[in-house]
Write an enzyme that holds these catalytic residues in place. Structure first.
Site, PDB file in Angstrom:
ATOM      1  CD  GLU A   1      -1.808   2.322   1.632  1.00  0.00           C
ATOM      2  OE1 GLU A   1      -1.463   3.201   0.809  1.00  0.00           O
ATOM      3  OE2 GLU A   1      -1.917   2.526   2.846  1.00  0.00           O
TER       4      GLU A   1
ATOM      5  CB  CYS B   1      -2.091   6.645   2.631  1.00  0.00           C
ATOM      6  SG  CYS B   1      -2.948   5.392   3.584  1.00  0.00           S
TER       7      CYS B   1
END
Length: 515
Positions: A286, A320
């Protein structure tokens, strides 16, 4: 029969009793500051001459802990230990492996305030942000334990009258866990728990800025009697120890959360077959985002302003999933911009340990300088309407910063900044807003604020992100409710906290016996 999964509730810090309990937890954690933390390989504690200090980003001279650092010799020892332990751990009944996670989750629930307070000090998380992080760590362990039990049950196959067929999900082998600093407990614990409950053994290389939280979690795993060698704790320099672990022929998979550049480097190195390697290494990554909230001209503008403010400046934009771009229809642009400015001016910035603080520091000197450089770029690319300057020099504080009238292709609209900065862009139509939102290399989260059913449905079809939120903020994914992970350069399309996540840590084996 275990009860169905339910998310761990958050503490309400409007309740003064919870604040008093948090103050007590901070006092207890502060009494342990400055401790040394060794490596742990196969249950053996190893102190090294080379160490690093972890600091409090709110008080940058305050040492949280002193952590031993591995070299390649110790990395080799950790890999070999994990490989040897794997030969027995892989045969442990999945239900037994799940019970280790259930016990760890129960202990973490009892010690929630302690772990949250440590995150406030080491990661600069405010009370609400730290509490949510700890709750998510509990959720990951509870959820993945149940998922492993589900996958270990007989899997449905088409019946063949002359054969008995079974499909099993078996583990992969030795994994390298490289978690981020921004969710130093939740993501670290989730990545580790998913790997070990699936039957793998791991080498855990914690984030360099938050290693003490990881060390405390590994201590918790020892408390639940997890067999030595299942999780090996190996802090160390990324380009020395990290590269060695990724390249090793005994490494079967790498689970990584962090920056795009590092993730792509891992992907590239893992793709190279090493002498003696028997498999294609699996990378679960990720790698961040450049996330947009779109505001339509038919929308609740107060909701839009609340969503943008919370998503942009929660944890100082160091998520994020944070909103770093607001793309607003020209009809309501000025109104929404002013509403966000008004809300952001009221945010309390300061030491994350203080109850009234809503925006704490950024993580360290490197992040601090990088964000300030992007602010300088923003002054060229847009119109500064709020912030744009540092805060109290005692910590790494940066004021919430808003740039208006930014082109959708500007650097501050395209590059992940990971700080309290949001760029406003005007769109002439909803279709143009979608086009702008999709014009980055990332595809993690996004949100649309609109009262138009047609536009919401258009966003469902055309807004290319892994997690799309309609009429709410773009942060705050919950395990089991919002499986999390994105497209494009945001990662390898995995969904943490979802029903298919453990498949990434396993492989399916079919056994067919003919009668």
């Amino acid at each position: 029969m275990r009860i169905p999964f339910r998310n761990e509730p958050f503490l309400d810090f409007r309740n003064e009793q919870n604040n008093r309990l948090y103050e007590s937890a901070l006092t207890a954690v502060e009494a342990e500051l400055g401790r040394t933390y060794p490596l742990i390989i196969g249950g053996t504690y190893i102190q090294t001459e080379r160490t690093v200090k972890s600091f409090n980003p709110s008080r940058k001279q305050q040492v949280i802990g002193i952590v031993s650092q591995a070299d390649v010799t110790l990395a080799e020892q950790a890999i070999q230990t994990a490989a040897l332990t794997y030969e027995t751990w892989k045969h442990i009944d999945p239900n037994e492996r799940a019970r280790y996670l259930y016990k760890a989750a129960a202990i973490l629930r009892q010690r929630k305030l302690e772990f949250s307070a440590l995150m406030t000090l080491e990661a600069g998380k405010t009370r609400a942000e730290a509490d949510a992080d700890t709750a998510e760590a509990i959720d990951f362990m509870e959820f993945y334990a149940r998922e492993m039990q589900r996958l270990s049950a007989p899997q449905p196959l088409t019946v063949h009258e002359e054969e008995e067929n079974h499909l099993y999900y078996i583990p992969l082998g030795v994994g390298i866990i490289i978690p981020p600093w921004n969710f130093p407990l939740a993501i670290m614990a989730g990545m580790t728990a998913a790997a070990i409950v699936s039957g793998n053994t791991v080498v855990l290389k914690p984030a360099s800025t938050t290693p003490v939280i990881a060390a405390k979690f590994v201590e918790l795993l020892k408390e639940v009697s997890l067999p030595p060698g299942v999780v090996n704790f190996l802090p160390g320099p990324g380009q020395e120890v990290g590269d060695y672990l990724v390249d090793h022929p005994l490494t079967r998979f790498i689970s990584f959360t962090g920056s795009r550049d590092v993730g792509l480097r891992i992907q590239e190195r893992a793709a190279k077959t090493q002498p003696g390697q028997k498999w294609i290494k699996r990378v679960i990554a990720e790698m961040g985002g450049k996330d947009t909230i779109i505001v339509d001209n038919e929308a609740d503008l107060d909701l839009a302003a609340d969503a943008i403010t919370a998503s942009a400046f929660g944890f100082s934009g160091q998520k994020c999933s944070a909103c770093s771009r607001a793309i607003v229809h020209e009809d309501v642009y000025d109104t929404v911009l002013q509403k966000v400015i008004d809300r952001s001016k009221k945010l309390v910035i300061g030491n994350a340990s203080h109850a009234e603080v809503q925006v704490g520091p950024v993580i360290d000197e490197t992040a601090y300088r990088k964000i300030l450089q992007y602010i300088d770029i923003g002054k060229i690319e847009g119109r500064l309407v709020l912030g744009g300057f540092p805060g109290d020099p005692e910590g790494y504080f940066i004021q919430p910063t808003i740039f208006a009238d930014v082109d959708s292709t500007a650097r501050i609209s395209q590059e992940e900044i990971f700080g309290p900065l949001v760029a406003f862009t005007k769109a002439a139509s909803f279709a143009e807003a979608i086009q702008f939102a999709n014009n980055t290399d990332y595809g993690l989260t996004g949100a649309v604020i609109s009262n138009s059913r047609a536009h919401l449905e258009q966003a469902r079809r055309e807004f290319h992100v892994g997690n799309l939120y309609l009429n709410r903020k773009c942060t705050g994914a919950l395990v089991g409710i919002h499986p999390f992970g994105g497209f494009n350069m945001s990662g390898t399309d995995s969904k943490a906290g979802g029903r298919d996540y453990l498949l990434l840590f396993t492989q399916a084996k079919l056994v067919s016996e003919r009668f």
